[in-house]
Design an enzyme around this catalytic site. Sequence first.
Site, PDB file in Angstrom:
ATOM      1  N   GLY A  31      61.522  45.958 -80.682  1.00  9.69           N
ATOM      2  CA  GLY A  31      61.661  46.320 -81.765  1.00  9.69           C
ATOM      3  C   GLY A  31      61.969  45.498 -83.526  1.00  9.69           C
ATOM      4  O   GLY A  31      60.836  44.760 -83.673  1.00  9.69           O
ATOM      5  N   LEU A  33      60.684  46.697 -85.791  1.00 11.71           N
ATOM      6  CA  LEU A  33      58.939  46.928 -85.745  1.00 11.71           C
ATOM      7  C   LEU A  33      58.677  46.805 -87.469  1.00 11.71           C
ATOM      8  O   LEU A  33      59.007  46.560 -88.464  1.00 11.71           O
ATOM      9  CB  LEU A  33      59.135  48.944 -85.635  1.00 11.71           C
ATOM     10  CG  LEU A  33      60.071  49.042 -84.749  1.00 11.71           C
ATOM     11  CD1 LEU A  33      59.187  50.262 -84.230  1.00 11.71           C
ATOM     12  CD2 LEU A  33      59.301  48.247 -83.092  1.00 11.71           C
ATOM     13  N   HIS A  37      53.415  46.240 -85.509  1.00 13.45           N
ATOM     14  CA  HIS A  37      53.748  47.819 -84.272  1.00 13.45           C
ATOM     15  C   HIS A  37      53.461  49.089 -84.896  1.00 13.45           C
ATOM     16  O   HIS A  37      53.271  49.614 -83.741  1.00 13.45           O
ATOM     17  CB  HIS A  37      55.064  47.815 -83.991  1.00 13.45           C
ATOM     18  CG  HIS A  37      56.206  46.348 -83.968  1.00 13.45           C
ATOM     19  ND1 HIS A  37      56.939  45.449 -84.678  1.00 13.45           N
ATOM     20  CD2 HIS A  37      56.288  45.895 -82.230  1.00 13.45           C
ATOM     21  CE1 HIS A  37      57.472  44.599 -83.983  1.00 13.45           C
ATOM     22  NE2 HIS A  37      56.810  44.737 -82.478  1.00 13.45           N
ATOM     23  N   GLY A 147      49.436  43.267 -78.332  1.00 10.06           N
ATOM     24  CA  GLY A 147      48.991  43.015 -79.751  1.00 10.06           C
ATOM     25  C   GLY A 147      48.189  42.222 -78.953  1.00 10.06           C
ATOM     26  O   GLY A 147      48.719  41.484 -78.916  1.00 10.06           O
ATOM     27  N   GLN A 148      46.859  41.869 -79.806  1.00 11.61           N
ATOM     28  CA  GLN A 148      46.302  40.848 -80.307  1.00 11.61           C
ATOM     29  C   GLN A 148      47.323  39.181 -80.245  1.00 11.61           C
ATOM     30  O   GLN A 148      46.740  38.337 -79.291  1.00 11.61           O
ATOM     31  CB  GLN A 148      45.105  40.291 -80.240  1.00 11.61           C
ATOM     32  CG  GLN A 148      43.944  39.614 -80.104  1.00 11.61           C
ATOM     33  CD  GLN A 148      43.933  39.458 -78.616  1.00 11.61           C
ATOM     34  OE1 GLN A 148      43.603  40.515 -77.885  1.00 11.61           O
ATOM     35  NE2 GLN A 148      44.451  38.710 -77.851  1.00 11.61           N
ATOM     36  N   LYS A 149      48.256  39.922 -81.528  1.00 11.76           N
ATOM     37  CA  LYS A 149      49.083  38.402 -81.330  1.00 11.76           C
ATOM     38  C   LYS A 149      48.745  37.841 -81.255  1.00 11.76           C
ATOM     39  O   LYS A 149      49.297  36.443 -80.341  1.00 11.76           O
ATOM     40  CB  LYS A 149      49.900  39.204 -82.101  1.00 11.76           C
ATOM     41  CG  LYS A 149      51.301  38.849 -82.477  1.00 11.76           C
ATOM     42  CD  LYS A 149      51.447  37.409 -83.922  1.00 11.76           C
ATOM     43  CE  LYS A 149      52.331  36.496 -84.127  1.00 11.76           C
ATOM     44  NZ  LYS A 149      53.386  37.577 -83.039  1.00 11.76           N
ATOM     45  N   ASP A 150      49.904  38.500 -78.891  1.00 12.15           N
ATOM     46  CA  ASP A 150      50.295  37.673 -77.794  1.00 12.15           C
ATOM     47  C   ASP A 150      49.398  37.812 -76.727  1.00 12.15           C
ATOM     48  O   ASP A 150      49.029  38.118 -75.997  1.00 12.15           O
ATOM     49  CB  ASP A 150      51.441  38.322 -77.790  1.00 12.15           C
ATOM     50  CG  ASP A 150      52.449  38.786 -78.842  1.00 12.15           C
ATOM     51  OD1 ASP A 150      53.121  37.199 -78.771  1.00 12.15           O
ATOM     52  OD2 ASP A 150      52.829  39.255 -79.455  1.00 12.15           O
ATOM     53  N   SER A 185      55.226  39.011 -87.825  1.00 14.34           N
ATOM     54  CA  SER A 185      56.641  39.296 -86.399  1.00 14.34           C
ATOM     55  C   SER A 185      57.844  38.773 -87.098  1.00 14.34           C
ATOM     56  O   SER A 185      57.862  38.711 -88.038  1.00 14.34           O
ATOM     57  CB  SER A 185      55.672  37.478 -86.201  1.00 14.34           C
ATOM     58  OG  SER A 185      57.328  36.782 -85.285  1.00 14.34           O
ATOM     59  N   SER A 186      58.361  39.892 -86.157  1.00 12.20           N
ATOM     60  CA  SER A 186      60.051  40.333 -86.217  1.00 12.20           C
ATOM     61  C   SER A 186      60.327  38.926 -86.606  1.00 12.20           C
ATOM     62  O   SER A 186      61.625  38.385 -87.082  1.00 12.20           O
ATOM     63  CB  SER A 186      60.462  40.474 -84.901  1.00 12.20           C
ATOM     64  OG  SER A 186      59.586  41.251 -84.980  1.00 12.20           O
TER      65      SER A 186
HETATM   66  P1  AMP Z   1      57.437  42.561 -79.846  1.00 10.11           P
HETATM   67  O1  AMP Z   1      58.311  43.450 -80.038  1.00 10.11           O
HETATM   68  O2  AMP Z   1      56.998  40.694 -80.753  1.00 10.11           O
HETATM   69  O3  AMP Z   1      57.305  41.750 -78.370  1.00 10.11           O
HETATM   70  O4  AMP Z   1      56.001  42.995 -80.120  1.00 10.11           O
HETATM   71  C1  AMP Z   1      55.718  43.805 -79.642  1.00 10.11           C
HETATM   72  C2  AMP Z   1      54.170  44.488 -79.464  1.00 10.11           C
HETATM   73  O5  AMP Z   1      53.411  43.922 -80.920  1.00 10.11           O
HETATM   74  C3  AMP Z   1      53.341  43.232 -78.579  1.00 10.11           C
HETATM   75  O6  AMP Z   1      52.292  43.380 -78.054  1.00 10.11           O
HETATM   76  C4  AMP Z   1      52.914  42.690 -79.732  1.00 10.11           C
HETATM   77  O7  AMP Z   1      51.597  41.536 -79.934  1.00 10.11           O
HETATM   78  C5  AMP Z   1      52.768  43.709 -81.151  1.00 10.11           C
HETATM   79  N1  AMP Z   1      52.216  42.684 -82.020  1.00 10.11           N
HETATM   80  C6  AMP Z   1      53.482  41.980 -82.584  1.00 10.11           C
HETATM   81  N2  AMP Z   1      52.929  41.389 -83.361  1.00 10.11           N
HETATM   82  C7  AMP Z   1      51.939  41.904 -84.674  1.00 10.11           C
HETATM   83  C8  AMP Z   1      51.615  42.510 -84.734  1.00 10.11           C
HETATM   84  N3  AMP Z   1      50.730  40.819 -86.093  1.00 10.11           N
HETATM   85  N4  AMP Z   1      50.131  42.461 -84.877  1.00 10.11           N
HETATM   86  C9  AMP Z   1      49.425  43.243 -84.210  1.00 10.11           C
HETATM   87  N5  AMP Z   1      50.862  43.736 -83.133  1.00 10.11           N
HETATM   88  C10 AMP Z   1      51.559  42.586 -83.207  1.00 10.11           C
END
Ligand code: AMP
Length: 289
Positions: A31, A33, A37, A147-150, A185-186
Site C-alpha cells: 500500500g 501506492l 505500484h 518490481g525490479q526495485k526489489d 518507495s513508500s
Molecule cells: P511494496 O509496496 O514496497 O511492497 O512494493 C510492492 C511492489 O511494488 C513490489 O513488487 C515492489 O518491487 C514494487 N515497487 C516498489 N517500488 C517500485 C518502484 N519504484 N518501481 C517499480 N516497482 C516498484
Amino acid sequence: MKLISGIQEMQLESRSTRSEGRTIAVVPTMGFLHAGHASLISMARRKADVVITTIFVNPTQFGPGEDYQRYPRDLERDYNVAESHGTDILFTPDAPSMYPEPYRTFVDVDSVTQMLEGASRPGHFRGVATVVAKLFHITDPHFAFFGQKDAQQVVVIRQMVRDLNFDVEIVVGPIVREEDGLALSSRNTYLSPTERDHSTILHQALKLAEDMIAGGERNSARIIAAMKSLIDDQSSARIDYLSIAHPDTLREISDLNEHHEIRILVAAWFGVTRLIDNTTVEVRGGNSR
Ligand code: AMP
C-alpha cells in the site's frame, strides 16, 4: 472496482473468474501506492482479464525494531490509485485473518535469502515468501507482477515458484524513479528535506558505476571503491552494502570480464530510513557464461 477483505470471499471470486475461463493477474503491495505500484498495475491490466491489487502490510517480513507500526497507510488514496490504473479487485486482508493464532507454517527459501537484504534483515525473506505463497493460494493468479526495485525479492520469489510448483508466471516491471533519480518507495516519505536531497546519491553512484564500466573498467573492487567514496561524501548517508553481482543469482562478481550482464545493488541509511536501489549493466566484450 470491488473491495474485498475476506480471504474466503477472495478465493470464491478467483474460483469463479477461473471457471469462466478468464485470466487473473495479481499485484502484491504493502500500500501507500505510488507511480511504481501504478506501473505494475497498468502492466497487469494489459496482460490479464481480471487485475487483483493486494494491500497488506505484512508483519512477518518486518524485524523487531523495524517500521511495521509506522509504515505509511492511506487506504482511501490507495483505492483511487488502484482503481484509476485498472484494478478490478482491491484485496485488503487484515493481519489476524492472514495469521490466525496459532500460526505455525512458513516458507524458507535457501541460499538466495542469505546475502544482501537477507543479511541485513534476518527473517525478512521468510516473511516475504510466506505471504506471497499465501496470496498466490488466495488469489490463484495466472500472472504475478513484481518490481525490479526489489531485485532480491524477485530472485527469491522465482526460486519459490520453481521449487513449490506454483503455476504462476512472474512478470517484473522496471524501476520507476523521481525526476532526480531517486527510486520511488513508500518509505521516501520518512526522509527529512536534507535526507531527501542527499538520497539521490544512490542513483548517482549507480550511474557512476555504469559510466566506469562503459569506460572499460572491469574490476569490481575499484568500481565499488569509487561508489563508496561518492556516497560517503554525503553527510547523512551511511552505506549498508554495495554489491556487484550476477543478475540472476546475485552472487558477487569480482572480474566483470567473465560476464555479459551484471547487477549493481546498494542499500544505505539516511537517518533512520533505509533505502535500496539497483541497476542492470551490460558488459560489452564480456563473456555470456
Ligand atoms: P511494496 O509496496 O514496497 O511492497 O512494493 C510492492 C511492489 O511494488 C513490489 O513488487 C515492489 O518491487 C514494487 N515497487 C516498489 N517500488 C517500485 C518502484 N519504484 N518501481 C517499480 N516497482 C516498484
